[in-house]
Design a protein around this motif. Structure first.
Motif, mmCIF file in Angstrom:
data_model
loop_
_atom_site.group_PDB
_atom_site.id
_atom_site.type_symbol
_atom_site.label_atom_id
_atom_site.label_comp_id
_atom_site.label_asym_id
_atom_site.label_seq_id
_atom_site.Cartn_x
_atom_site.Cartn_y
_atom_site.Cartn_z
ATOM 1 N N ASP A 394 -0.274 -8.569 7.157
ATOM 2 C CA ASP A 394 0.053 -8.404 8.575
ATOM 3 C C ASP A 394 0.395 -9.747 9.203
ATOM 4 O O ASP A 394 1.350 -9.850 9.982
ATOM 5 C CB ASP A 394 -1.120 -7.779 9.330
ATOM 6 N N ARG A 395 -0.386 -10.753 8.885
ATOM 7 C CA ARG A 395 -0.136 -12.075 9.469
ATOM 8 C C ARG A 395 1.186 -12.648 8.979
ATOM 9 O O ARG A 395 1.915 -13.293 9.741
ATOM 10 C CB ARG A 395 -1.296 -13.015 9.133
ATOM 11 N N GLN A 396 1.494 -12.406 7.722
ATOM 12 C CA GLN A 396 2.773 -12.883 7.192
ATOM 13 C C GLN A 396 3.929 -12.167 7.873
ATOM 14 O O GLN A 396 4.926 -12.795 8.252
ATOM 15 C CB GLN A 396 2.836 -12.671 5.678
ATOM 16 N N LEU A 397 3.819 -10.854 8.036
ATOM 17 C CA LEU A 397 4.859 -10.103 8.725
ATOM 18 C C LEU A 397 5.034 -10.615 10.155
ATOM 19 O O LEU A 397 6.169 -10.796 10.629
ATOM 20 C CB LEU A 397 4.507 -8.618 8.735
ATOM 21 N N LEU A 424 5.800 -6.676 1.147
ATOM 22 C CA LEU A 424 5.050 -7.928 1.018
ATOM 23 C C LEU A 424 3.949 -7.801 -0.037
ATOM 24 O O LEU A 424 3.712 -8.743 -0.807
ATOM 25 C CB LEU A 424 4.459 -8.313 2.374
ATOM 26 N N VAL A 425 3.269 -6.665 -0.078
ATOM 27 C CA VAL A 425 2.237 -6.463 -1.102
ATOM 28 C C VAL A 425 2.874 -6.430 -2.488
ATOM 29 O O VAL A 425 2.365 -7.052 -3.433
ATOM 30 C CB VAL A 425 1.439 -5.177 -0.833
ATOM 31 N N LEU A 426 3.971 -5.705 -2.619
ATOM 32 C CA LEU A 426 4.625 -5.605 -3.923
ATOM 33 C C LEU A 426 5.112 -6.968 -4.404
ATOM 34 O O LEU A 426 5.022 -7.281 -5.605
ATOM 35 C CB LEU A 426 5.794 -4.621 -3.851
ATOM 36 N N ASP A 439 10.861 -9.737 -12.966
ATOM 37 C CA ASP A 439 12.303 -9.792 -12.749
ATOM 38 C C ASP A 439 12.726 -8.702 -11.771
ATOM 39 O O ASP A 439 13.195 -7.635 -12.176
ATOM 40 C CB ASP A 439 13.038 -9.642 -14.085
ATOM 41 N N CYS A 440 12.522 -8.951 -10.478
ATOM 42 C CA CYS A 440 12.954 -8.025 -9.446
ATOM 43 C C CYS A 440 13.281 -8.795 -8.174
ATOM 44 O O CYS A 440 12.601 -8.665 -7.148
ATOM 45 C CB CYS A 440 11.882 -6.970 -9.182
ATOM 46 N N PRO A 441 14.321 -9.628 -8.199
ATOM 47 C CA PRO A 441 14.646 -10.441 -7.020
ATOM 48 C C PRO A 441 15.109 -9.618 -5.823
ATOM 49 O O PRO A 441 15.064 -10.112 -4.695
ATOM 50 C CB PRO A 441 15.777 -11.348 -7.526
ATOM 51 N N ALA A 442 15.514 -8.381 -6.038
ATOM 52 C CA ALA A 442 15.983 -7.560 -4.919
ATOM 53 C C ALA A 442 14.868 -7.231 -3.941
ATOM 54 O O ALA A 442 15.140 -6.783 -2.817
ATOM 55 C CB ALA A 442 16.619 -6.275 -5.444
ATOM 56 N N LEU A 443 13.608 -7.452 -4.336
ATOM 57 C CA LEU A 443 12.488 -7.229 -3.423
ATOM 58 C C LEU A 443 12.319 -8.362 -2.420
ATOM 59 O O LEU A 443 11.607 -8.203 -1.430
ATOM 60 C CB LEU A 443 11.178 -7.101 -4.211
ATOM 61 N N ASP A 444 12.946 -9.501 -2.651
ATOM 62 C CA ASP A 444 12.660 -10.700 -1.870
ATOM 63 C C ASP A 444 13.198 -10.689 -0.438
ATOM 64 O O ASP A 444 12.533 -11.198 0.457
ATOM 65 C CB ASP A 444 13.183 -11.935 -2.604
ATOM 66 N N PRO A 445 14.379 -10.161 -0.153
ATOM 67 C CA PRO A 445 14.875 -10.239 1.230
ATOM 68 C C PRO A 445 13.965 -9.482 2.192
ATOM 69 O O PRO A 445 13.521 -8.370 1.893
ATOM 70 C CB PRO A 445 16.259 -9.574 1.145
ATOM 71 N N PRO A 446 13.655 -10.064 3.337
ATOM 72 C CA PRO A 446 12.840 -9.346 4.330
ATOM 73 C C PRO A 446 13.465 -8.016 4.705
ATOM 74 O O PRO A 446 14.686 -7.884 4.802
ATOM 75 C CB PRO A 446 12.819 -10.311 5.521
ATOM 76 N N ARG A 485 4.481 2.230 -11.454
ATOM 77 C CA ARG A 485 4.810 3.213 -10.418
ATOM 78 C C ARG A 485 3.555 3.710 -9.715
ATOM 79 O O ARG A 485 3.569 3.950 -8.500
ATOM 80 C CB ARG A 485 5.590 4.374 -11.035
ATOM 81 N N ARG A 486 2.468 3.858 -10.467
ATOM 82 C CA ARG A 486 1.237 4.302 -9.828
ATOM 83 C C ARG A 486 0.710 3.247 -8.860
ATOM 84 O O ARG A 486 0.149 3.569 -7.811
ATOM 85 C CB ARG A 486 0.184 4.664 -10.882
ATOM 86 N N ILE A 487 0.874 1.995 -9.205
ATOM 87 C CA ILE A 487 0.448 0.925 -8.296
ATOM 88 C C ILE A 487 1.331 0.914 -7.051
ATOM 89 O O ILE A 487 0.837 0.772 -5.924
ATOM 90 C CB ILE A 487 0.485 -0.437 -9.015
ATOM 91 N N VAL A 488 2.642 1.059 -7.215
ATOM 92 C CA VAL A 488 3.552 1.090 -6.062
ATOM 93 C C VAL A 488 3.164 2.232 -5.128
ATOM 94 O O VAL A 488 3.099 2.068 -3.899
ATOM 95 C CB VAL A 488 5.009 1.239 -6.526
ATOM 96 N N GLN A 489 2.892 3.403 -5.693
ATOM 97 C CA GLN A 489 2.510 4.530 -4.845
ATOM 98 C C GLN A 489 1.182 4.270 -4.144
ATOM 99 O O GLN A 489 1.011 4.605 -2.962
ATOM 100 C CB GLN A 489 2.419 5.818 -5.662
ATOM 101 N N ALA A 490 0.239 3.650 -4.830
ATOM 102 C CA ALA A 490 -1.058 3.342 -4.229
ATOM 103 C C ALA A 490 -0.902 2.378 -3.057
ATOM 104 O O ALA A 490 -1.589 2.509 -2.040
ATOM 105 C CB ALA A 490 -2.008 2.773 -5.274
ATOM 106 N N VAL A 491 -0.021 1.405 -3.197
ATOM 107 C CA VAL A 491 0.249 0.462 -2.102
ATOM 108 C C VAL A 491 0.799 1.212 -0.894
ATOM 109 O O VAL A 491 0.334 1.033 0.241
ATOM 110 C CB VAL A 491 1.224 -0.635 -2.555
ATOM 111 N N ALA A 492 1.801 2.046 -1.129
ATOM 112 C CA ALA A 492 2.409 2.789 -0.028
ATOM 113 C C ALA A 492 1.387 3.694 0.657
ATOM 114 O O ALA A 492 1.337 3.787 1.892
ATOM 115 C CB ALA A 492 3.593 3.604 -0.537
ATOM 116 N N LYS A 493 0.547 4.357 -0.130
ATOM 117 C CA LYS A 493 -0.461 5.243 0.451
ATOM 118 C C LYS A 493 -1.467 4.454 1.287
ATOM 119 O O LYS A 493 -1.864 4.895 2.376
ATOM 120 C CB LYS A 493 -1.182 6.015 -0.651
ATOM 121 N N ALA A 494 -1.876 3.304 0.802
ATOM 122 C CA ALA A 494 -2.853 2.501 1.542
ATOM 123 C C ALA A 494 -2.303 2.085 2.902
ATOM 124 O O ALA A 494 -3.009 2.133 3.919
ATOM 125 C CB ALA A 494 -3.239 1.269 0.726
#
Length: 574
Positions: A394-397, A424-426, A439-446, A485-494
Motif C-alpha cells: 500500500d505504501r509503495q502504491l 506489486l506483490v507478484l 523472466d516476466c518483465p511485462a509485470l514491471d510497468p505500473p 498459478r495457485r500463488i497468483v490466485q491466492a494473492v488476488a484473493k487476499a
C-alpha cells in the motif's frame, strides 16, 4: 540476500565494499545488503550448509552465534561451498516483532505442487519457504478488531467533517432531503457526464413505478476536453442532448413541454443548493480553467439556449453518481439508508440528521430533519497514525501515485488499486524467487495489471487454473506452473477479501452512527461489487462479524445510478 519476518517496507540495496569479498568459484564482485534498521526478511543459516527450507527460522530471531550474508545470486545454480564471510550477530539491533496477523494456510508446497508441467512450463524449484508467501499474504488478513478500529476512526472523521473541524473526509451536503412518495408520474431526463462518456437517459414513471427507460451515449472528443474555451464543451453536450431527444422521439413519443432534468456531474463542485454548484476542479483528462468557479447548470442552460432548446429541459437537481445510486436503490427498496460506488473509484453517501450538519447553520440550512451527505470516503487518511492497516505494498502504491498521502482509503479498496496491489506483490514474489521463473518483465510497468484481470484470477475454477495461466501467458508472456498459478490466485484473493472487509468497516460505522434498524439496505453500484462475488462474500462475512448474526442489513445492486438514478432524482424533485 535472504531475509524474513519483519513486515516493513523493502529498503533499497546498496554496496558494502568495506566488508570484503567472498572467495571460491561463486564469489560475487561485491557484497550487497539493505539498510539494517529496515530489513524486511531474515533467515538463519545454521550448519549444515547450505540451508534448506527447514533451516529457516520459524520466527524473527537472530541466529544465536552469527548472521550469514549471501551474495544476491540464484542459489540453485551454485556449487555452494561453505560461506567465507560471517559477521557477529547484533541481537540488540532489532527486536522480535509481535505477531499481528494469523498466517494464511494456503495449502501448497512451492516445489512439486500439482501435476508435471506442460509444454512451455518450468517446474517450480521451491527455493523460498512457504512461510514467506504465507506471511506476506497474511499482511492483508484484517481482523475484526482492526475493522472496528477503522470504523470508529471513520466515524470520528465523519463527525469532524460535518462541523467546522478538520477532517480527511469532505462530508459534502447534497441538499437532497426528499423521500419517495409512490405518486411520481411523468417523463424525466437524467444527464450523466462522468468522464469521457456523456449519456442522456429518459425515464417514464407511473405512480412511482418505472415503466420505460431509453438512453443514448456519446463520447466527448479530446478537442473539447482541454485547450479550448469551456463553452465549447457545453455546446457539445447541448448538441448531444438535441440529438438524443430526437432519436428517442423516433422510438417513442417524448413530451414537448420542459422535462424535469437532473445532471450527474463527475467532477469537483461546491454545491450550494440542490440545483446549484460551482466547478472547483477538473480531472480525468479535462482541463477547462476559464469555467472554473462558474455554475455548472447555468453553463449548460446557456449552451441549450444557443441550440434553441431553452424550453426542452428544466433543471431541478445537480448530483453525482453516488446520489443517483442512492435514489435508484430507494426506488427498489424504500428502506435504503445509503449508497456505495465501488468500481474504478469509490464513494459513499448516507442520510444524516440535520442537527449534526453544523457547518450549514444559517440561511443555507434546509428545514428538513435529514439530508443525504456525500461523504467522499475515498479521501479517508490517517496521516501516519497507523489506524488503516497499510502494508508495504500500500505504501509503495501511494508513493508512486499522483497524489501521495491522499485518497488512501480509495487506494486500498477501489478497482484502480486492486490490480496494482496484486501486481506489486507478484513483482516482489518474482524477484524473491517464489515463482518458477524470474523472466516476466511485462509485470514491471505500473498498472500493467487491471482490475478485470484480478476478477478473472479469483473466479477461475478450471482444473489446474488453466484460464488464469492462459491469461498470464497471453498478457504477460509468462509461462507458469500449477504452483505459480495457485500463488497468483491466492494473492488476488487476499487483496480482494481485504477490500470487501474494509468496505464492511465503513458500512458498520455508518449504520451504527445512524442506528439503522434491521431491514435497512445499502445500494451498490460499480464493477467490483457487481462482478466479483468474492468481494461480496467477504463484505457480508465481515458485516456478520461486526454487527452480529441476524443484524438484518442488506445490500442491493442498483446499476446505472449516474444515469437512470439522475432521472429518478428529477422525478422526486419535479
Amino acid at each position: 540476500l535472504f531475509f524474513r519476518g519483519l513486515s516493513v517496507d523493502r529498503p533499497p540495496m546498496y554496496p558494502l565494499p568495506t566488508l570484503g569479498l567472498a572467495t571460491g568459484p561463486w564469489a560475487p564482485s561485491a557484497l550487497w545488503a539493505p539498510a539494517l534498521p529496515q530489513l524486511p526478511y531474515w533467515a538463519t543459516a545454521p550448519a549444515p550448509w547450505p540451508p534448506t527450507a527447514a533451516a529457516w527460522a520459524p520466527e524473527c530471531h537472530w541466529p544465536p552465534a552469527s548472521l550469514v550474508l549471501l551474495a544476491p545470486v540464484r542459489l540453485s545454480s551454485l556449487p555452494l561451498p561453505a560461506p567465507s564471510l560471517v559477521l557477529p550477530a547484533p541481537p540488540a539491533l532489532l527486536p522480535t516483532p509481535a505477531t499481528t496477523h494469523q498466517p494464511l494456510h494456503l495449502g501448497w508446497p512451492l516445489a512439486s505442487a500439482g501435476p508435471s508441467p506442460r509444454a512451455g512450463e518450468t517446474e517450480s524449484t521451491g527455493r523460498v519457504p512457504d512461510s514467506y508467501v504465507q506471511d506476506t499474504l497474511a499482511l492483508f488478513d484484517v481482523s475484526t478488531a482492526t475493522l472496528q478500529q477503522v470504523g470508529r476512526f471513520m466515524d470520528s472523521e465523519m463527525t469532524n467533517g460535518l462541523t467546522s473541524g478538520g477532517s480527511s473526509m469532505y462530508m459534502l451536503p447534497t441538499y437532497f432531503t426528499k423521500a419517495r412518495t409512490m405518486t411520481e408520474t411523468g417523463d424525466f431526463v437524467g444527464l450523466d457526464l462522468g468522464g469521457t462518456n456523456f449519456r442522456v437517459v429518459h425515464c417514464r414513471l407511473d405512480n412511482g413505478e418505472v415503466t420505460h427507460v431509453d438512453s443514448e451515449r456519446y463520447t466527448v472528443p479530446g478537442s473539447k476536453m482541454k485547450g479550448v474555451p469551456g463553452s465549447q464543451l457545453f455546446d457539445f453536450l447541448a448538441e448531444c442532448i438535441a440529438a438524443a431527444l430526437q432519436a428517442m422521439a423516433s422510438r417513442r413519443p417524448v413530451p414537448t413541454e420542459p422535462l424535469p432534468t437532473a445532471l450527474s456531474f463527475g467532477f469537483g463542485i461546491q454545491q450550494t443548493g440542490i440545483n446549484t454548484g460551482r466547478i472547483l476542479t477538473w480531472s480525468k483528462g479535462f482541463n477547462l480553467p476559464d469555467v472554473v468557479g462558474q455554475d455548472v447548470l447555468q453553463l449548460l442552460s446557456d449552451a441549450l439556449d444557443r441550440q434553441g432548446l431553452r424550453n426542452r429541459l428544466r433543471f431541478v437537481a445537480l448530483s453525482n453518481d453516488t446520489v443517483g445510486t442512492y435514489v435508484s436503490g430507494m426506488f427498489a427498496d424504500p428502506a435504503t439508508v445509503g449508497a456505495v460506488i465501488i468500481g474504478t473509484g469509490t464513494n459513499m453517501c448516507y442520510t444524516e440528521d440535520m442537527s449534526r450538519v453544523t457547518k450549514l447553520e444559517g440561511s443555507s440550512q434546509p428545514t428538513a430533519s435529514v439530508m443525504l451527505i456525500n461523504s467522499e470516503w475515498g479521501t479517508l487518511t490517517d496521516a501516519g497514525r497507523r489506524i488503516l492497516p497499510l502494508t508495504r505494498f500500500d505504501r509503495q502504491l501511494d508513493r508512486q501515485s499522483l497524489h501521495p498521502g491522499h485518497m488512501v482509503f480509495e487506494k486500498m479498496i477501489a478497482g484502480m488499486a486492486l490490480g496494482e496491489l496484486v501486481r506489486l506483490v507478484l513483482v516482489e514474489f518474482r524477484d524473491s524467487g517464489v515463482f518458477s521463473t524470474t523472466d516476466c518483465p511485462a509485470l514491471d510497468p505500473p498498472h500493467a495489471l487491471p482490475a478485470p484481470w484480478v476478477s478473472s484470477f479469483v473466479q477461475d475454477v478450471t482444473p489446474d487454473l488453466h484460464e488464469l495461466g492462459a491469461l498470464l501467458h497471453r498478457e504477460f508472456h509468462w509461462g507458469t506452473t500449477s504452483a505459480d498459478r495457485r500463488i497468483v490466485q491466492a494473492v488476488a484473493k487476499a487483496v480482494v477479501v481485504r477490500a470487501g472487509r474494509l468496505v464492511a468497516a465503513g458500512l458498520w460505522a455508518v449504520t451504527e452512527r445512524r442506528q439503522s434498524p434491521p431491514g435497512s439496505c445499502i445500494a451498490f453500484d460499480g464493477s467490483v461489487f457487481e462482478k466479483v462475488s468474492l468481494f461480496r462474500d467477504a463484505l457480508h462475512t465481515a458485516l456478520d462479524q461486526l454487527k452480529g448474526p441476524g443484524h438484518g442489513l442488506t445490500t442491493r445492486l442498483a446499476p446505472d445510478g449516474s444515469g437512470r438514478g439522475a432521472a429518478l432524482l428529477a422525478a422526486l424533485l419535479a
